[in-house]
Enzyme design. Sequence first.
Site, short mmCIF file in Angstrom:
data_model
loop_
_atom_site.label_atom_id
_atom_site.label_comp_id
_atom_site.label_asym_id
_atom_site.label_seq_id
_atom_site.Cartn_x
_atom_site.Cartn_y
_atom_site.Cartn_z
N SER A 228 47.19 56.67 57.04
CA SER A 228 47.17 55.83 55.59
C SER A 228 46.77 57.00 54.65
O SER A 228 45.79 57.72 55.81
CB SER A 228 45.71 54.66 55.59
N1 SAH Z 1 44.14 53.04 60.11
C1 SAH Z 1 44.97 54.35 61.03
C2 SAH Z 1 46.36 53.77 59.92
C3 SAH Z 1 46.88 52.51 60.56
S1 SAH Z 1 48.83 52.22 60.07
C4 SAH Z 1 44.25 55.77 60.51
O1 SAH Z 1 43.14 56.10 59.95
O2 SAH Z 1 45.46 56.18 60.56
C5 SAH Z 1 48.62 50.75 60.65
C6 SAH Z 1 48.12 50.51 62.99
O3 SAH Z 1 48.06 49.59 63.24
C7 SAH Z 1 49.31 51.52 63.55
O4 SAH Z 1 48.81 52.16 64.88
C8 SAH Z 1 49.66 50.64 64.32
O5 SAH Z 1 50.16 50.31 65.73
C9 SAH Z 1 48.69 49.77 64.39
N2 SAH Z 1 49.06 47.78 65.08
C10 SAH Z 1 50.02 47.19 63.95
N3 SAH Z 1 49.59 45.53 64.73
C11 SAH Z 1 49.18 45.70 65.13
C12 SAH Z 1 48.05 44.20 66.20
N4 SAH Z 1 48.16 43.84 66.35
N5 SAH Z 1 46.68 44.94 66.10
C13 SAH Z 1 46.08 45.90 66.62
N6 SAH Z 1 47.26 47.43 65.95
C14 SAH Z 1 48.15 47.17 65.39
#
Ligand code: SAH
Length: 204
Positions: free
Chosen positions: A55
Amino acid sequence: MRMKLVGELRQRGIADQDVLHAMGEIPRHFFLDKAFEEWAYKDVPFPIESDQTISQPYTVAFQSSLLRVKKGDKILEVGTGSGYQASVLAEMGAKVYSIERQQKLYQITTKFLPSIGYGNIRLLLGDGYMGSERFAPFDKILVTAGATYVPDTLIQQLKIGGVLVIPVGDKVQKMLRITKVSKDEVKTENFGDFRFVPFLKGIN
Ligand code: SAH
């Protein structure tokens, strides 16, 4: 470069000193592929493994501020991704659990986070829509992917007085802060538009 970024976040309205301090401490360039290090301290989202993104720093700062993190808070992050957001919460003194649905990312962060001193973050592989029955209840839950609705399971896994921060919407998401005021009552606040990668069901 990191201090310059922190200054920019402050100028954009981030006022939580603990958030700014944590982001000033964490080497964000380690969370990006080495070839793209120069991007680490720009205020932009960036691609990581498995078509996901780390993010944008402003979004991390904004969501972290909405949580009003206190030392010792037990927090579940949904969407570990690179592990950066989880590290910010850990640096602020929270006890962090973070769940990711992509095995590849889960494997990478499982090796990487301990190597930079965040071995105390408990990483889970699973579907964040289910939260974590095993470690519930939580003081705070932070969702870092764009959900189309608010999963009731996550509200259930909050303590009374607990807070869920979740971006909800189809193409654009509204940043919601949902406070569980009693067993079956919540208060919802809306903090405007953001864009996230989708919150998907199941593991991959
Ligand atoms: N917080 C992260 C950014 C995340 S992007 C950071 O600091 O880098 C969003 C993430 O959510 C992705 O890695 C994606 O694979 C995950 N995601 C999406 N749906 C999800 C679910 N149902 N359960 C767990 N993770 C999920």
